[in-house]
Scaffold this active site. Structure first.
Site, PDB file in Angstrom:
ATOM      1  N   ASP A 135       0.853  -1.191   0.000  1.00 55.31           N
ATOM      2  CA  ASP A 135       0.000   0.000   0.000  1.00 55.31           C
ATOM      3  C   ASP A 135       0.889   1.241   0.000  1.00 55.31           C
ATOM      4  O   ASP A 135       2.057   1.176   0.356  1.00 55.31           O
ATOM      5  CB  ASP A 135      -0.860   0.038   1.279  1.00 55.31           C
ATOM      6  N   ARG A 185      -0.909  -0.797  -8.699  1.00 55.44           N
ATOM      7  CA  ARG A 185      -2.289  -0.424  -8.357  1.00 55.44           C
ATOM      8  C   ARG A 185      -2.377   1.105  -8.377  1.00 55.44           C
ATOM      9  O   ARG A 185      -1.635   1.778  -7.649  1.00 55.44           O
ATOM     10  CB  ARG A 185      -2.637  -0.935  -6.957  1.00 55.44           C
TER      11      ARG A 185
HETATM   12  C1  LIG Z   1      -8.311  -1.463  -3.910  1.00 62.15           C
HETATM   13  C2  LIG Z   1      -8.001  -0.123  -3.346  1.00 62.15           C
HETATM   14  C3  LIG Z   1      -6.802   0.079  -2.702  1.00 62.15           C
HETATM   15  C4  LIG Z   1      -6.469   1.345  -2.219  1.00 62.15           C
HETATM   16  N1  LIG Z   1      -5.232   1.534  -1.665  1.00 62.15           N
HETATM   17  C5  LIG Z   1      -4.866   2.794  -1.329  1.00 62.15           C
HETATM   18  C6  LIG Z   1      -3.528   3.085  -0.915  1.00 62.15           C
HETATM   19  O1  LIG Z   1      -2.665   2.211  -0.819  1.00 62.15           O
HETATM   20  N2  LIG Z   1      -3.228   4.365  -0.608  1.00 62.15           N
HETATM   21  C7  LIG Z   1      -4.159   5.388  -0.700  1.00 62.15           C
HETATM   22  O2  LIG Z   1      -3.803   6.549  -0.441  1.00 62.15           O
HETATM   23  N3  LIG Z   1      -5.420   5.130  -1.067  1.00 62.15           N
HETATM   24  C8  LIG Z   1      -5.799   3.879  -1.382  1.00 62.15           C
HETATM   25  N4  LIG Z   1      -7.094   3.643  -1.800  1.00 62.15           N
HETATM   26  C9  LIG Z   1      -8.146   4.699  -1.616  1.00 62.15           C
HETATM   27  C10 LIG Z   1      -8.189   5.643  -2.788  1.00 62.15           C
HETATM   28  O3  LIG Z   1      -7.023   6.425  -2.846  1.00 62.15           O
HETATM   29  C11 LIG Z   1      -9.412   6.577  -2.706  1.00 62.15           C
HETATM   30  O4  LIG Z   1      -9.329   7.348  -1.558  1.00 62.15           O
HETATM   31  C12 LIG Z   1     -10.749   5.862  -2.716  1.00 62.15           C
HETATM   32  O5  LIG Z   1     -10.731   4.744  -3.544  1.00 62.15           O
HETATM   33  C13 LIG Z   1     -11.860   6.814  -3.242  1.00 62.15           C
HETATM   34  O6  LIG Z   1     -11.581   7.217  -4.557  1.00 62.15           O
HETATM   35  P1  LIG Z   1     -12.376   6.696  -5.848  1.00 62.15           P
HETATM   36  O7  LIG Z   1     -11.370   6.498  -6.935  1.00 62.15           O
HETATM   37  O8  LIG Z   1     -13.163   5.518  -5.503  1.00 62.15           O
HETATM   38  O9  LIG Z   1     -13.225   7.902  -6.359  1.00 62.15           O
HETATM   39  P2  LIG Z   1     -14.203   8.923  -5.636  1.00 62.15           P
HETATM   40  O10 LIG Z   1     -14.343  10.018  -6.624  1.00 62.15           O
HETATM   41  O11 LIG Z   1     -13.737   9.270  -4.267  1.00 62.15           O
HETATM   42  O12 LIG Z   1     -15.557   8.096  -5.498  1.00 62.15           O
HETATM   43  C14 LIG Z   1     -16.333   7.708  -6.595  1.00 62.15           C
HETATM   44  C15 LIG Z   1     -17.618   7.068  -6.094  1.00 62.15           C
HETATM   45  O13 LIG Z   1     -17.290   5.865  -5.392  1.00 62.15           O
HETATM   46  C16 LIG Z   1     -18.094   5.703  -4.242  1.00 62.15           C
HETATM   47  N5  LIG Z   1     -17.233   5.812  -3.040  1.00 62.15           N
HETATM   48  C17 LIG Z   1     -15.938   6.214  -2.995  1.00 62.15           C
HETATM   49  N6  LIG Z   1     -15.468   6.151  -1.730  1.00 62.15           N
HETATM   50  C18 LIG Z   1     -16.498   5.722  -0.974  1.00 62.15           C
HETATM   51  C19 LIG Z   1     -16.623   5.445   0.417  1.00 62.15           C
HETATM   52  N7  LIG Z   1     -15.619   5.604   1.273  1.00 62.15           N
HETATM   53  N8  LIG Z   1     -17.840   5.002   0.858  1.00 62.15           N
HETATM   54  C20 LIG Z   1     -18.871   4.816   0.018  1.00 62.15           C
HETATM   55  N9  LIG Z   1     -18.802   5.068  -1.316  1.00 62.15           N
HETATM   56  C21 LIG Z   1     -17.635   5.505  -1.805  1.00 62.15           C
HETATM   57  C22 LIG Z   1     -19.102   6.819  -4.306  1.00 62.15           C
HETATM   58  O14 LIG Z   1     -20.219   6.350  -5.030  1.00 62.15           O
HETATM   59  C23 LIG Z   1     -18.380   7.894  -5.069  1.00 62.15           C
HETATM   60  O15 LIG Z   1     -19.239   8.792  -5.691  1.00 62.15           O
HETATM   61  C24 LIG Z   1      -7.416   2.399  -2.330  1.00 62.15           C
HETATM   62  C25 LIG Z   1      -8.626   2.195  -2.995  1.00 62.15           C
HETATM   63  C26 LIG Z   1      -8.923   0.966  -3.511  1.00 62.15           C
HETATM   64  C27 LIG Z   1     -10.207   0.784  -4.246  1.00 62.15           C
END
Ligand SMILES: Cc1cc2nc3c(=O)[nH]c(=O)nc-3n(C[C@H](O)[C@H](O)[C@H](O)COP(=O)(O)OP(=O)(O)OC[C@H]3O[C@@H](n4cnc5c(N)ncnc54)[C@H](O)[C@@H]3O)c2cc1C
Length: 309
Positions: A135, A185
């Site tokens: 991560d 990722r």
């Molecule tokens: C597999 C995976 C691994 C990750 N690993 C890391 C990492 O190592 N380091 C790091 O900094 N971040 C990590 N993240 C988190 C990432 O950086 C984002 O903060 C998170 O995924 C929200 O961004 P989004 O791309 O989904 O888009 P967004 O624009 O935030 O969300 C798009 C849509 O997704 C849904 N959604 C998003 N978040 C949520 C929530 N919390 N609850 C409910 N619905 C939600 C909503 O419908 C929203 O409108 C990871 C995410 C994933 C999926």
């Protein structure tokens, strides 16, 4: 503002004590975390795999300043990987590791200790026949994490690493890592970062995500598209098509409990779809970042607090 406050709270011991003691918290946490113990993580993994999804398990923990706790986390991952092998789940389930949970922030030799503990985890993954992804945490750790990943890749070429699109450096990091065999990722990024190092605001971050994804999809590596954003998912599909990538040359990833119907739709359409599945008692930081990402989650949480009086 709200996002910043929640992200600041995610690192506050005082707020942590209040939130952890709040009775309905457990019920809300369960939406995002599979349970406190390994058996619950394994049971949730089996359920996801039975519906055609793949899994990456996170034994929760981060920011440890205790060498024994760091070694204990590495040991917990060894048990987890042995359990994945014993239950026949290792073909569909790997693990995700935060280097700050295995010693990266320890004052003396933190990086060395984190490297040794991460190596133990990689060895256990190799024995189980699966993989590990590192991560990415806040920007102060990026160079250290990429350096440790580089060292580990000499022995474990399948090691994956996370890049965060909101960081200004990430497009260049994608170019460095878009080579054959390289598992990257790509996520948007979940920490509060200053403007000097990170794009601010939704639009700028989304554009940065697409630029980084273009580099990864156009390269020779294995992109892991970690986003719940319908626009990013659609663009990933188009880029895969334009770059003549088969469904075995990239995967989608989403967090446990978020957009499960979309997870199933992508899996049923023949894509590799992996769910990031956290379990363990150290859920506080992870949970607060999920609240920060979506105001509706916070409303739900506050409503539960209010109805308890
Ligand atoms: C597999 C995976 C691994 C990750 N690993 C890391 C990492 O190592 N380091 C790091 O900094 N971040 C990590 N993240 C988190 C990432 O950086 C984002 O903060 C998170 O995924 C929200 O961004 P989004 O791309 O989904 O888009 P967004 O624009 O935030 O969300 C798009 C849509 O997704 C849904 N959604 C998003 N978040 C949520 C929530 N919390 N609850 C409910 N619905 C939600 C909503 O419908 C929203 O409108 C990871 C995410 C994933 C999926």
């Amino acid at each position: 503002m709200l996002r910043s406050a929640l992200l600041a709270a995610s690192r506050s011991p005082q707020v942590r004590t209040v939130v952890e003691k709040f009775p309905p918290t457990q019920a809300i946490v369960q939406r995002f975390v599979a349970g406190d113990v390994l058996d619950q993580g394994i049971a949730a993994t089996a359920e996801l795999v039975a519906t055609g999804r793949k899994v990456t398990l996170d034994h929760l923990g981060e920011d440890t300043l205790d060498a024994e706790q760091a070694a204990g986390t590495a040991e917990a991952y060894e048990h987890l990987l042995a359990a994945l092998a014993d239950t026949g789940l290792a073909a569909d389930a790997e693990v995700s590791v935060k280097l700050s949970a295995v010693g990266q922030f320890l004052p003396d030799d933190g990086e060395k200790i984190a490297l040794e503990n991460a190596r133990r985890i990689c060895e256990a993954a190799a024995r189980a026949g699966t993989t590990v992804t590192l991560d990415m945490e806040d920007h102060t750790t990026t160079d250290s994490t990429l350096g440790i990943a580089r060292d580990l890749r000499a022995d474990f070429p399948w090691l994956g690493v996370v890049l965060q699109a909101y960081l200004r450096r990430t497009e260049a990091d994608c170019r460095d890592l878009a080579h054959a065999g390289s598992r990257v990722r790509l996520c948007k990024g979940a920490y509060k970062e200053p403007e000097s190092v990170a794009f601010q605001g939704r639009k700028a971050v989304d554009l940065a995500y697409v630029r980084a994804l273009k580099v990864l999809m156009g390269g020779d590596g294995y992109p892991m598209v970690a986003s719940h954003d319908p626009h990013m998912v659609r663009i990933a599909g188009q880029l895969a098509e334009w770059n003549k990538r088969g469904t075995d040359s990239f995967e989608y990833q989403m967090l446990y409990g978020i957009r499960p119907e979309e997870q199933l739709r992508l899996a049923e359409a023949g894509n590799a779809m992996r769910v990031y599945l956290p379990y363990g008692q150290e859920w506080y930081g992870y949970f607060m970042r999920r609240l920060a990402e979506r105001p509706a989650n916070l409303t739900f949480f506050l409503r539960a607090m209010a109805t308890r009086g």
